[in-house]
Design an enzyme around this catalytic site. Sequence first.
Site, short mmCIF file in Angstrom:
data_model
loop_
_atom_site.label_atom_id
_atom_site.label_comp_id
_atom_site.label_asym_id
_atom_site.label_seq_id
_atom_site.Cartn_x
_atom_site.Cartn_y
_atom_site.Cartn_z
N ALA A 8 0.79 -1.10 0.09
CA ALA A 8 -0.02 -0.05 0.09
C ALA A 8 0.71 1.22 -0.01
CB ALA A 8 -0.89 0.11 1.40
N CYS A 9 0.31 2.25 -0.65
CA CYS A 9 0.99 3.89 -0.65
C CYS A 9 -0.17 4.61 -0.55
CB CYS A 9 1.85 3.66 -1.84
SG CYS A 9 3.18 2.72 -1.76
N THR A 10 0.29 5.95 -0.32
CA THR A 10 -0.68 7.12 -0.60
C THR A 10 0.03 8.25 -1.40
OG1 THR A 10 -1.77 6.46 1.56
CG2 THR A 10 -2.24 8.47 0.62
#
Length: 471
Positions: A8-10
Amino acid sequence: MIMQVRTACTSILVGKKASADGSIMIGRNEDSKAAWPKHLVVHPETNAQTSPTFTSKATGLTLTLPKRALKYTATPEWTDEFGLFEEDGINSAGVAMSATESAYANARVLAADPFVEDGIIEEAMVTVVLPYITSAKAGVRRLGQIVEEFGTGEANGILFADHDEAWYMEIATGHHWVAARIPDDSYAVVANQLAIQEVNPESADFLYDAGLFDFAADHQLWQPGTPFNFRQIFGTSTEFDRIYNTPRVWDGQRRLTPSQTRTPLDSDLPFIVKPDQPLFIDDVTGVLSSHYQETPYDPTTNGPEAHRFRPISLAKTQESHVLQLRDNRPQPIADIHWLALGVSAESQYVPFFSGMTEVPESYQTGELPADLTSAYWQYKLTGVLVDAHYRHFAKSLTDLQKATHQALLQLIAETDDASRGLDPAGLAVLANEASAKAAALSLSVYHDYTMQILAESTDYSPLNFNTDANL
């Protein structure tokens, strides 16, 4: 060692008229493992006599590369056993790239165009694209051409920017992709979802693979003559999205556009949003450091909804970056690679001028097991000690971050002033000196703070007891 898996990343992208100083900013948290060191490097420009080849350790993909490679910054893994994962950087043409924002495509589109096992993936994207492009749009086209020819093994979002515009590219299936230009007066926050909405094939603000529309029509995924909503056609909208993904988009948007009334469970959050006020670098880093502060969902509290949603900043953030492209300054100091090693909420965004040719030693080291000569491990140690007694140390950490950020902004202003009248050689020296000074300043502050909270923490042991002061 266990092979690193992207989880996951943002990401955030800010247009030049949405920022307070006219700069374009793109940034992302790289999230995967709680203890997995990252380094900062500068690759020099190279001019080969014959076209070099690149072979991915992750997938075996082999590409023939251009003879000339531009100088660029990057943040690779501490080990290349599983590949490079250079992730982000700025090249000497003033182009920034961040890759990737992992995403999910639905079963319908993947059944029609499945992933390619030996195609390009996140591990190689920065390495085979950033040194060879002179504009953001050229970056989209180069990566898009590779995907169309060789395929990809995963769905991803990729951020590009130059001094004129920012672009967000999404690769959804084995060979199909689309990219959207971020309007100058707007921003976008993306969190592990395919985010681009209606695509206008007649607009210069969109790029896409040659077969995209025919693919969607031929497989009854889209009816020609109706709006082509990429998110709806290729993406997902599930309970998982509303727990893991959309709340983070909401968190970013509620910080930058508080006039907007929405909820974390909204499945139709807009991709493009205008900020209520012009944005500064600390607004962008604030989004990437956010964990639902001042809401019931903050995991540092003990409320009943404290762990309901996945936050933007979390323990598995390996590094966070903001790539800031500034105008009206000479190239070696115009572009700044802001880098926070470890957990963004508990680390410091340090400015490195992209014109530097040398990287401070502490940012080139750090392995497993931990070694405190490494900047990565110094920031991680601070975070671990704060975590042990978070409510006690949270305010002092926030105060430290604000004071250090102020000092770093002052350093940037001094560097801008010192750049006047310098020739290219002098600017390169200045970029090296200022970057080294910024790194040293922040590390010194955090070392002293770590020693302070270590001493204070000694009295919080479960083995403590109210003893008689006379005994």
